[in-house]
Write a protein that holds these residues in place. Structure first.
Motif, PDB file in Angstrom:
ATOM      1  N   LEU A   1       7.503 -22.094 -28.082  1.00  0.00           N
ATOM      2  CA  LEU A   1       7.352 -23.122 -27.058  1.00  0.00           C
ATOM      3  C   LEU A   1       8.134 -22.696 -25.825  1.00  0.00           C
ATOM      4  N   TYR A   2       7.559 -22.991 -24.646  1.00  0.00           N
ATOM      5  CA  TYR A   2       8.188 -22.604 -23.397  1.00  0.00           C
ATOM      6  C   TYR A   2       8.348 -23.834 -22.498  1.00  0.00           C
ATOM      7  N   GLY A   3       9.450 -23.900 -21.785  1.00  0.00           N
ATOM      8  CA  GLY A   3       9.685 -25.019 -20.878  1.00  0.00           C
ATOM      9  C   GLY A   3      10.703 -24.652 -19.821  1.00  0.00           C
ATOM     10  N   THR A   4      11.003 -25.629 -18.962  1.00  0.00           N
ATOM     11  CA  THR A   4      11.960 -25.428 -17.884  1.00  0.00           C
ATOM     12  C   THR A   4      12.995 -26.539 -17.891  1.00  0.00           C
ATOM     13  N   THR A   5      14.137 -26.262 -17.282  1.00  0.00           N
ATOM     14  CA  THR A   5      15.140 -27.287 -17.012  1.00  0.00           C
ATOM     15  C   THR A   5      15.405 -27.299 -15.513  1.00  0.00           C
ATOM     16  N   LEU A   6      15.689 -28.476 -14.983  1.00  0.00           N
ATOM     17  CA  LEU A   6      15.909 -28.646 -13.544  1.00  0.00           C
ATOM     18  C   LEU A   6      17.245 -28.067 -13.100  1.00  0.00           C
ATOM     19  N   ALA A   7      18.213 -28.048 -13.987  1.00  0.00           N
ATOM     20  CA  ALA A   7      19.547 -27.533 -13.676  1.00  0.00           C
ATOM     21  C   ALA A   7      20.004 -26.636 -14.826  1.00  0.00           C
ATOM     22  N   GLY A   8      21.256 -26.239 -14.750  1.00  0.00           N
ATOM     23  CA  GLY A   8      21.784 -25.348 -15.771  1.00  0.00           C
ATOM     24  C   GLY A   8      21.462 -23.900 -15.482  1.00  0.00           C
ATOM     25  N   GLY A   9      21.805 -23.037 -16.399  1.00  0.00           N
ATOM     26  CA  GLY A   9      21.658 -21.607 -16.195  1.00  0.00           C
ATOM     27  C   GLY A   9      22.851 -21.023 -15.473  1.00  0.00           C
ATOM     28  N   SER A  10      22.829 -19.707 -15.264  1.00  0.00           N
ATOM     29  CA  SER A  10      23.998 -19.024 -14.718  1.00  0.00           C
ATOM     30  C   SER A  10      24.351 -19.471 -13.303  1.00  0.00           C
ATOM     31  N   ALA A  11      23.342 -19.919 -12.534  1.00  0.00           N
ATOM     32  CA  ALA A  11      23.594 -20.379 -11.168  1.00  0.00           C
ATOM     33  C   ALA A  11      23.562 -21.900 -11.042  1.00  0.00           C
ATOM     34  N   GLY A  12      23.286 -22.596 -12.137  1.00  0.00           N
ATOM     35  CA  GLY A  12      23.199 -24.054 -12.096  1.00  0.00           C
ATOM     36  C   GLY A  12      21.963 -24.585 -11.417  1.00  0.00           C
ATOM     37  N   LEU A  13      20.946 -23.723 -11.206  1.00  0.00           N
ATOM     38  CA  LEU A  13      19.760 -24.095 -10.427  1.00  0.00           C
ATOM     39  C   LEU A  13      18.509 -24.197 -11.283  1.00  0.00           C
ATOM     40  N   GLY A  14      18.666 -24.211 -12.593  1.00  0.00           N
ATOM     41  CA  GLY A  14      17.529 -24.367 -13.480  1.00  0.00           C
ATOM     42  C   GLY A  14      17.238 -23.120 -14.289  1.00  0.00           C
ATOM     43  N   THR A  15      16.493 -23.318 -15.355  1.00  0.00           N
ATOM     44  CA  THR A  15      16.128 -22.218 -16.244  1.00  0.00           C
ATOM     45  C   THR A  15      14.690 -22.369 -16.718  1.00  0.00           C
TER      46      THR A  15
END
Length: 221
Positions: A1-15
């Motif tokens: 399954l694949y999806g996205t997040t609005l924030a988070g990740g190494s830069a805090g800008l989504g993943t």
């Protein structure tokens, strides 16, 4: 399954991430970084096109800071920035929905701003040409600020919803004929007890052939 997040990740800008339902593990495949070379803040969903790649959009980032289209190839784990939205009469801005692949093989989507009236666009992204073509620039009379996705119905036409605009400025349902390039408003929401207003979602076509959707306001309460 694949999806996205609005924030988070190494830069805090989504993943965007993969979830393995067997191992029950999440793997971050890409951390959005913004700037000219990457998007940030993905709002919509992925579509896996017939070429096997996953396509998505971000609401910001890219060369103009106004959103991007990107592709991810699962077999190679390769990420490619395909388009940076720039606004004006020939491009949209700030897409907050998702792309869909139509029967002609191209991808279609909407942007919440940009176009001739800076009120949003309905556009095509050619997988072969790798170019964005604005098919309609929204205006107050036919709908403004589309927020969701378009669908291609069984009649071959595209249908979608706008958040505002129309006769009561409460949003519209529209139809676009890809053969004639004709754009038609099929319903203007009124916000009355018998109608909705300000849709921020998308339509679906059900097994009975009808369309179903939601509005943020309107109705009896």
């Amino acid at each position: 399954l694949y999806g996205t997040t609005l924030a988070g990740g190494s830069a805090g800008l989504g993943t965007f991430f993969a979830y393995d339902p067997v191992a029950q593990t999440v793997t971050v495949l890409h951390s959005f970084a913004g700037g000219a070379g990457d998007g940030k803040w993905p709002y919509g969903d992925f579509v896996q096109a017939s070429d096997g790649q996953l396509y998505g959009m971000t609401v910001a980032g890219g060369t103009a800071g106004e959103g991007t289209i990107f592709a991810y190839r699962p077999s190679t784990q390769g990420f490619t920035l395909l388009h940076s939205f720039g606004g004006g009469a020939s491009d949209g801005l700030q897409p907050v929905g998702s792309l869909m692949q139509a029967s002609d093989g191209n991808l279609y989507g909407m942007s919440s701003a940009g176009g001739t009236n800076n009120a949003g666009t309905f556009f095509k992204y050619g997988l072969t040409t790798q170019a964005v073509t604005v098919l309609h620039s929204f205006a107050p009379g036919d709908g403004t600020y589309p927020w969701g996705n378009v669908l291609q119905a069984t009649d071959g036409n595209f249908y979608g919803i706008t958040q505002q605009g129309g006769s009561g400025n409460d949003g519209t349902i529209f139809e676009f004929d890809p053969l004639t390039q004709a754009f038609v408003v099929v319903h203007s929401f009124t916000g009355s007890p018998a109608d909705g207003a300000d849709s921020t979602g998308s339509l679906i076509q059900a097994s009975d052939g009808n369309f179903y959707g939601l509005t943020l306001k309107g109705g009896a309460d």
